[in-house]
Write a protein that holds these residues in place. Structure first.
Motif, PDB file in Angstrom:
ATOM      1  N   UNK A  21       0.827  -1.204   0.000  1.00 12.43           N
ATOM      2  CA  UNK A  21       0.000   0.000   0.000  1.00 12.43           C
ATOM      3  C   UNK A  21       0.865   1.260   0.000  1.00 12.43           C
ATOM      4  N   UNK A  22       1.968   1.237   0.778  1.00 10.48           N
ATOM      5  CA  UNK A  22       2.866   2.387   0.785  1.00 10.48           C
ATOM      6  C   UNK A  22       3.477   2.611  -0.596  1.00 10.48           C
ATOM      7  N   UNK A  23       3.917   1.525  -1.223  1.00 13.28           N
ATOM      8  CA  UNK A  23       4.509   1.652  -2.559  1.00 13.28           C
ATOM      9  C   UNK A  23       3.496   2.198  -3.557  1.00 13.28           C
ATOM     10  N   UNK A  24       2.245   1.748  -3.419  1.00 10.44           N
ATOM     11  CA  UNK A  24       1.187   2.234  -4.307  1.00 10.44           C
ATOM     12  C   UNK A  24       0.985   3.739  -4.142  1.00 10.44           C
ATOM     13  N   UNK A  25       0.914   4.218  -2.909  1.00  6.55           N
ATOM     14  CA  UNK A  25       0.704   5.645  -2.652  1.00  6.55           C
ATOM     15  C   UNK A  25       1.886   6.470  -3.159  1.00  6.55           C
ATOM     16  N   UNK A  26       3.097   5.962  -2.971  1.00  5.45           N
ATOM     17  CA  UNK A  26       4.283   6.711  -3.396  1.00  5.45           C
ATOM     18  C   UNK A  26       4.328   6.900  -4.904  1.00  5.45           C
ATOM     19  N   UNK A  27       3.626   6.060  -5.657  1.00  2.00           N
ATOM     20  CA  UNK A  27       3.566   6.230  -7.107  1.00  2.00           C
ATOM     21  C   UNK A  27       2.825   7.500  -7.525  1.00  2.00           C
ATOM     22  N   UNK A  28       2.100   8.118  -6.573  1.00  2.00           N
ATOM     23  CA  UNK A  28       1.391   9.368  -6.861  1.00  2.00           C
ATOM     24  C   UNK A  28       2.250  10.593  -6.522  1.00  2.00           C
ATOM     25  N   UNK A  29       3.500  10.365  -6.163  1.00  2.00           N
ATOM     26  CA  UNK A  29       4.424  11.470  -5.939  1.00  2.00           C
ATOM     27  C   UNK A  29       4.545  11.912  -4.503  1.00  2.00           C
ATOM     28  N   UNK A  30       4.187  11.053  -3.561  1.00  3.33           N
ATOM     29  CA  UNK A  30       4.252  11.421  -2.151  1.00  3.33           C
ATOM     30  C   UNK A  30       5.634  11.247  -1.550  1.00  3.33           C
ATOM     31  N   UNK A  31       5.749  11.706  -0.311  1.00  5.92           N
ATOM     32  CA  UNK A  31       7.001  11.634   0.428  1.00  5.92           C
ATOM     33  C   UNK A  31       6.782  10.792   1.678  1.00  5.92           C
ATOM     34  N   UNK A  32       7.568   9.722   1.880  1.00  2.44           N
ATOM     35  CA  UNK A  32       7.419   8.922   3.096  1.00  2.44           C
ATOM     36  C   UNK A  32       7.977   9.655   4.311  1.00  2.44           C
ATOM     37  N   UNK A  33       7.272   9.547   5.421  1.00  2.54           N
ATOM     38  CA  UNK A  33       7.686  10.197   6.669  1.00  2.54           C
ATOM     39  C   UNK A  33       7.619   9.171   7.791  1.00  2.54           C
ATOM     40  N   UNK A  34       8.719   8.989   8.510  1.00  3.85           N
ATOM     41  CA  UNK A  34       8.749   8.053   9.635  1.00  3.85           C
ATOM     42  C   UNK A  34       8.227   8.744  10.890  1.00  3.85           C
ATOM     43  N   UNK A  35       7.265   8.123  11.547  1.00  2.00           N
ATOM     44  CA  UNK A  35       6.678   8.667  12.774  1.00  2.00           C
ATOM     45  C   UNK A  35       6.573   7.564  13.818  1.00  2.00           C
ATOM     46  N   UNK A  36       6.182   7.957  15.026  1.00  2.00           N
ATOM     47  CA  UNK A  36       5.787   7.011  16.058  1.00  2.00           C
ATOM     48  C   UNK A  36       4.275   7.040  16.211  1.00  2.00           C
ATOM     49  N   UNK A  37       3.697   5.866  16.475  1.00  2.00           N
ATOM     50  CA  UNK A  37       2.382   5.812  17.100  1.00  2.00           C
ATOM     51  C   UNK A  37       2.596   5.311  18.522  1.00  2.00           C
ATOM     52  N   UNK A  38       1.830   5.880  19.435  1.00  2.00           N
ATOM     53  CA  UNK A  38       1.999   5.546  20.841  1.00  2.00           C
ATOM     54  C   UNK A  38       0.811   4.728  21.329  1.00  2.00           C
ATOM     55  N   UNK A  39       1.109   3.638  22.034  1.00  2.00           N
ATOM     56  CA  UNK A  39       0.082   2.738  22.546  1.00  2.00           C
ATOM     57  C   UNK A  39       0.281   2.529  24.045  1.00  2.00           C
ATOM     58  N   UNK A  40      -0.837   2.249  24.704  1.00  2.00           N
ATOM     59  CA  UNK A  40      -0.784   1.912  26.129  1.00  2.00           C
ATOM     60  C   UNK A  40      -1.894   0.927  26.442  1.00  2.00           C
ATOM     61  N   UNK A  41      -1.533  -0.252  26.942  1.00  2.00           N
ATOM     62  CA  UNK A  41      -2.503  -1.239  27.390  1.00  2.00           C
ATOM     63  C   UNK A  41      -2.740  -1.062  28.889  1.00  2.00           C
ATOM     64  N   UNK A  42      -3.991  -1.191  29.291  1.00  2.00           N
ATOM     65  CA  UNK A  42      -4.322  -1.011  30.704  1.00  2.00           C
ATOM     66  C   UNK A  42      -3.718  -2.106  31.563  1.00  2.00           C
ATOM     67  N   UNK A  43      -3.683  -3.350  31.058  1.00  2.00           N
ATOM     68  CA  UNK A  43      -3.077  -4.448  31.807  1.00  2.00           C
ATOM     69  C   UNK A  43      -1.553  -4.291  31.784  1.00  2.00           C
ATOM     70  N   UNK A  44      -0.922  -4.093  32.937  1.00  2.00           N
ATOM     71  CA  UNK A  44       0.529  -3.809  32.958  1.00  2.00           C
ATOM     72  C   UNK A  44       1.380  -4.875  32.277  1.00  2.00           C
ATOM     73  N   UNK A  45       1.070  -6.172  32.486  1.00  5.75           N
ATOM     74  CA  UNK A  45       1.915  -7.208  31.908  1.00  5.75           C
ATOM     75  C   UNK A  45       1.799  -7.247  30.386  1.00  5.75           C
ATOM     76  N   UNK A  46       0.578  -6.950  29.864  1.00 11.85           N
ATOM     77  CA  UNK A  46       0.404  -6.874  28.410  1.00 11.85           C
ATOM     78  C   UNK A  46       1.169  -5.675  27.865  1.00 11.85           C
ATOM     79  N   UNK A  47       1.095  -4.563  28.573  1.00 11.01           N
ATOM     80  CA  UNK A  47       1.798  -3.352  28.138  1.00 11.01           C
ATOM     81  C   UNK A  47       3.310  -3.579  28.123  1.00 11.01           C
ATOM     82  N   UNK A  48       3.822  -4.231  29.167  1.00  9.76           N
ATOM     83  CA  UNK A  48       5.264  -4.501  29.235  1.00  9.76           C
ATOM     84  C   UNK A  48       5.697  -5.446  28.115  1.00  9.76           C
TER      85      UNK A  48
END
Length: 333
Positions: free
Chosen positions: A298-325
């Motif tokens: 999908x990224x390669x498909x979008x880049x064919x329209x002349x876009x610029x890739x940008x590296x970002x973070x998404x941040x997640x947090x699970x309520x259960x501590x052991x799952x989060x860890x």
């Protein structure tokens, strides 16, 4: 009854509002954090809106951030999941310390989501990769590398940025009689939503807002629902949002296997880009390109329209501590 939570800082207090009639007067440039978005989500089944308000000591609004919870079904236990969701870090007056206020608002909404029994919380579309890093970490969020793509529309016509193969696919689709336009009635909107559900049915991240949200968005000046039609059949469509001078492609779906010969994904994407260009938006951003794998089609498909890739973070947090860890270790090993 309105619930208010206070976290005192140097010049602010933070308050969470969950009813639109309680919202104060405030300037909203960012549609994702606007009063209009709050009211749209408020009307959407299985969604609950929250506006985090940072006030000065005189009571005026210095910053605000929209968040919501949304419930959806899962194939695995606990089957009914509540998720906290925020797009971006909110809006801030120019004369305030953005970093300090974000820290207070993040702590406040994180505690609220925990009380609402959210299984997990997701922050996306942060303006810069490292914004709020230490504050996310202090509240037990973990980062996941994410890929975004931005197409510039202000310096060059989008036709000049196209890959030759994509330009040829657009020409063939148009010659075959494929057209893309806005939905015109409830029946078309329903057919678009049905297509969207079928397209995302087998996706791992397949959550879709209810049809009622798309119906409300279609009436907004800050959103457009497009459908792609071939021989009177809807073979594609996308939902676009518009905020602060930029366009955002939110969801796209097509019947690409059955109608591969008329390139529904290409012509749908192209219409969204052209519409944004013709209405003088500076950029079009693709909200969910996904994890930065080398084989991301999908990224390669979008880049064919002349876009610029940008590296970002998404941040997640699970309520259960052991799952989060465990997830934090897995994504940051």
């Amino acid at each position: 009854m309105l619930k208010i939570y206070y976290f005192c800082g140097m010049i602010t207090q933070v308050q969470i509002i969950s009813k639109s009639e309680e919202l104060p007067q405030m300037e909203c440039r960012n549609f994702f954090h606007s009063v209009e978005m709050f009211k749209i989500v408020e009307k959407t089944p299985r969604h609950k809106p929250f506006m985090v308000i940072a006030r000065r000591k005189d009571g005026s609004v210095a910053a605000h951030m929209f968040a919501c919870t949304r419930r959806h079904h899962s194939w695995i236990p606990p089957y009914l999941i509540t998720q906290g969701r925020i797009y971006g870090e909110g809006e801030y007056d120019d004369d305030v310390d953005k970093d300090e206020m974000f820290a207070e608002m993040l702590e406040c909404i994180t505690k609220t989501f925990k009380r609402k029994l959210c299984l997990y919380t997701e922050f996306s579309d942060i303006s810069t990769k490292m914004f709020g890093y230490k504050h996310f970490r202090a509240n037990d969020y973990f980062p996941v590398n994410w890929q975004e793509v931005h197409n510039s529309l202000h310096s060059m016509a989008p036709e000049k940025r196209l890959d030759d193969k994509v330009a040829e696919e657009i020409r063939k689709a148009q010659e075959a009689g494929v057209i893309t336009r806005e939905v015109e009635n409830e029946e078309e909107l329903h057919r678009f939503y049905k297509l969207l559900k079928n397209f995302y049915r087998m996706k791992i991240r397949r959550f879709l807002p209810p049809e009622e949200m798309y119906a409300t968005l279609s009436q907004s000046d800050n959103a457009r629902i497009f459908i792609t039609i071939y021989k009177e059949k809807i073979i594609g469509g996308c939902a676009c949002l518009y905020s602060d001078g930029n366009a955002f492609l939110w969801y796209i779906a097509t019947r690409r296997k059955t109608y591969a010969h008329v390139y529904p994904e290409t012509i749908t994407m192209w219409h969204a880009i052209q519409h944004a260009y013709e209405h003088h938006y500076a950029h079009i951003n693709f909200l969910d390109v996904g994890l930065p794998y080398k084989s991301n089609k999908f990224r390669k498909f979008i880049l064919n329209f002349g876009g610029k890739p940008v590296a970002k973070y998404r941040w997640f947090r699970f309520t259960l501590p052991w799952v989060n860890d465990l997830c934090s270790w897995f994504f940051n090993k």
